[in-house]
Design an enzyme around this catalytic site. Structure first.
Site, PDB file in Angstrom:
ATOM      1  N   THR A 196       0.833  -1.202   0.000  1.00  0.00           N
ATOM      2  CA  THR A 196       0.000   0.000   0.000  1.00  0.00           C
ATOM      3  C   THR A 196       0.865   1.248   0.000  1.00  0.00           C
ATOM      4  OG1 THR A 196      -1.474   1.310   1.391  1.00  0.00           O
ATOM      5  CG2 THR A 196      -0.111  -0.277   2.520  1.00  0.00           C
TER       6      THR A 196
ATOM      7  N   LYS B 167       2.449  -3.272   7.164  1.00  0.00           N
ATOM      8  CA  LYS B 167       2.665  -3.485   5.730  1.00  0.00           C
ATOM      9  C   LYS B 167       4.108  -3.139   5.355  1.00  0.00           C
ATOM     10  CE  LYS B 167      -0.008  -4.514   2.990  1.00  0.00           C
ATOM     11  NZ  LYS B 167      -0.530  -5.825   2.496  1.00  0.00           N
TER      12      LYS B 167
HETATM   13  N1  LIG Z   1      -8.381  -1.464  -0.106  1.00  0.00           N
HETATM   14  C1  LIG Z   1      -7.480  -0.610  -0.610  1.00  0.00           C
HETATM   15  O1  LIG Z   1      -7.832   0.487  -1.068  1.00  0.00           O
HETATM   16  C2  LIG Z   1      -6.012  -0.999  -0.653  1.00  0.00           C
HETATM   17  C3  LIG Z   1      -5.101  -0.092  -1.197  1.00  0.00           C
HETATM   18  C4  LIG Z   1      -3.766  -0.468  -1.302  1.00  0.00           C
HETATM   19  C5  LIG Z   1      -3.360  -1.714  -0.888  1.00  0.00           C
HETATM   20  N2  LIG Z   1      -4.249  -2.575  -0.350  1.00  0.00           N
HETATM   21  C6  LIG Z   1      -3.769  -3.917   0.048  1.00  0.00           C
HETATM   22  O2  LIG Z   1      -4.451  -4.850  -0.785  1.00  0.00           O
HETATM   23  C7  LIG Z   1      -4.682  -6.061  -0.069  1.00  0.00           C
HETATM   24  C8  LIG Z   1      -6.162  -6.396  -0.106  1.00  0.00           C
HETATM   25  O3  LIG Z   1      -6.896  -5.293   0.462  1.00  0.00           O
HETATM   26  P1  LIG Z   1      -8.483  -5.364   0.590  1.00  0.00           P
HETATM   27  O4  LIG Z   1      -8.986  -3.979   0.740  1.00  0.00           O
HETATM   28  O5  LIG Z   1      -9.028  -6.257  -0.470  1.00  0.00           O
HETATM   29  O6  LIG Z   1      -8.607  -6.114   2.008  1.00  0.00           O
HETATM   30  P2  LIG Z   1      -9.885  -6.794   2.641  1.00  0.00           P
HETATM   31  O7  LIG Z   1      -9.805  -6.486   4.105  1.00  0.00           O
HETATM   32  O8  LIG Z   1     -11.135  -6.476   1.889  1.00  0.00           O
HETATM   33  O9  LIG Z   1      -9.610  -8.359   2.416  1.00  0.00           O
HETATM   34  C9  LIG Z   1      -8.603  -9.041   3.119  1.00  0.00           C
HETATM   35  C10 LIG Z   1      -8.831 -10.530   2.923  1.00  0.00           C
HETATM   36  O10 LIG Z   1      -7.779 -11.218   3.622  1.00  0.00           O
HETATM   37  C11 LIG Z   1      -8.362 -12.261   4.385  1.00  0.00           C
HETATM   38  N3  LIG Z   1      -7.493 -12.523   5.538  1.00  0.00           N
HETATM   39  C12 LIG Z   1      -7.289 -11.730   6.614  1.00  0.00           C
HETATM   40  N4  LIG Z   1      -6.424 -12.327   7.464  1.00  0.00           N
HETATM   41  C13 LIG Z   1      -6.086 -13.505   6.900  1.00  0.00           C
HETATM   42  C14 LIG Z   1      -5.217 -14.579   7.276  1.00  0.00           C
HETATM   43  N5  LIG Z   1      -4.531 -14.557   8.434  1.00  0.00           N
HETATM   44  N6  LIG Z   1      -5.077 -15.627   6.427  1.00  0.00           N
HETATM   45  C15 LIG Z   1      -5.760 -15.670   5.262  1.00  0.00           C
HETATM   46  N7  LIG Z   1      -6.604 -14.704   4.855  1.00  0.00           N
HETATM   47  C16 LIG Z   1      -6.753 -13.640   5.670  1.00  0.00           C
HETATM   48  C17 LIG Z   1      -9.737 -11.758   4.785  1.00  0.00           C
HETATM   49  O11 LIG Z   1     -10.616 -12.819   5.119  1.00  0.00           O
HETATM   50  C18 LIG Z   1     -10.161 -11.014   3.517  1.00  0.00           C
HETATM   51  O12 LIG Z   1     -10.798 -11.893   2.607  1.00  0.00           O
HETATM   52  C19 LIG Z   1      -4.142  -5.838   1.354  1.00  0.00           C
HETATM   53  O13 LIG Z   1      -2.853  -6.422   1.428  1.00  0.00           O
HETATM   54  C20 LIG Z   1      -4.064  -4.322   1.482  1.00  0.00           C
HETATM   55  O14 LIG Z   1      -3.018  -3.952   2.356  1.00  0.00           O
HETATM   56  C21 LIG Z   1      -5.578  -2.242  -0.210  1.00  0.00           C
END
Ligand SMILES: NC(=O)c1ccc[n+]([C@@H]2O[C@H](COP(=O)([O-])OP(=O)(O)OC[C@H]3O[C@@H](n4cnc5c(N)ncnc54)[C@H](O)[C@@H]3O)[C@@H](O)[C@H]2O)c1
Length: 240
Positions: free
Chosen positions: A133, A163
């Site tokens: 991120t 992160k």
């Molecule tokens: N949402 C954003 O705008 C954004 C922006 C930049 C980066 N990111 C990164 O992208 C990735 C996904 O983000 P998102 O918004 O889809 O997140 P989210 O919270 O919607 O989804 C996270 C998923 O990970 C699973 N999870 C959590 N802990 C776990 C574990 N211990 N083992 C297995 N699965 C597990 C959850 O069940 C969920 O399905 C993350 O790494 C986040 O840091 C997100």
């Protein structure tokens, strides 16, 4: 490369990514590892439930034995790592889960990937893509230039710090062990399957319910947004 492990793919970005990937590579075998925390939703993948190429495994990336067994059983050659605790506000009230999943879980994946891909007499062709991120770079003021890959790390929340730590582990596994890794540090995504606690659905739902949308601090913050399919496309075209 055709046996792909996608972590966290029942969440917002991961589930969009699985749709994108299977449309682009319908012959690939895709294993999903997702703990189905409060943020994971199987219904995000419901339209793919009959797809014989897709296998959803419910479990944690922190489970060493499970990760090891999955890599071997599915002959995984590519890992795309989305699984994380991802909500900044929760990282302020409940930081422990962020340390466990984002740091320890990423390390469990890296160590098992290294052992599986590089542990034998011959290295297996492989690729590990880590989804990070832009929050690892801190906060921009309105006059600051945009972040770039050379911006110094300055994480400001337990989420961002966890992160950032995972990014350093990914980098170290490349430099120390020769693991083939890439990482992308994306800004805020928006699009289908957005979890209602995130700011766009939260504001929309508040307005629809006749309540004032929440305003953080003095409301002067500037957010950038990327449509989630553009994130998937950039990940695949630029990195994987
Ligand atoms: N949402 C954003 O705008 C954004 C922006 C930049 C980066 N990111 C990164 O992208 C990735 C996904 O983000 P998102 O918004 O889809 O997140 P989210 O919270 O919607 O989804 C996270 C998923 O990970 C699973 N999870 C959590 N802990 C776990 C574990 N211990 N083992 C297995 N699965 C597990 C959850 O069940 C969920 O399905 C993350 O790494 C986040 O840091 C997100």
């Amino acid at each position: 490369m055709q046996n792909v492990l996608i972590t966290g793919a029942a969440g917002f970005i991961g589930s969009n990514f699985v749709h994108y990937w299977l449309e682009k590579y319908p012959d690939h075998n895709v294993t999903i590892l997702d703990a189905l925390t409060y943020a994971g939703n199987k219904h995000n993948l419901a339209d793919l439930s009959e797809n014989s190429k897709l296998n959803l495994v419910v479990g944690s990336i922190c489970d060493d034995d499970l990760v090891k067994e999955l890599l071997d059983r599915a002959n995984i050659d590519t890992i795309i790592h989305f699984a994380a605790e991802s909500h900044v506000d929760r990282s302020i009230t409940e930081p422990d889960a962020f340390i466990d999943t984002n740091i320890v879980g990423t390390h469990v994946l890296l160590r098992n990937a290294k052992d599986y891909w590089l542990g034998g007499e011959n290295n297996k062709p492989h690729h590990f893509h880590h989804v990070s991120t832009d929050e690892v770079y801190g906060t921009l003021s309105p006059t600051d230039p945009a972040f770039s890959e050379t911006t110094a790390y300055a994480p400001n929340s337990p989420y961002a710090a966890s992160k950032a730590a995972s990014d350093h582990l990914v980098r170290a596994y490349h430099h120390t062990f020769g693991l083939n890794v890439t990482a992308s540090s994306c800004l805020n995504n928006c699009g289908p399957y957005y979890f209602p606690e995130k700011i766009i659905p939260l504001c929309l739902l508040s307005i629809l319910a006749g309540r004032a949308p929440p305003i953080y601090s003095d409301g002067q913050q500037i957010y950038d947004w990327l449509y989630v399919d553009d994130h998937s496309r950039l990940c695949v075209d630029d990195h994987i």
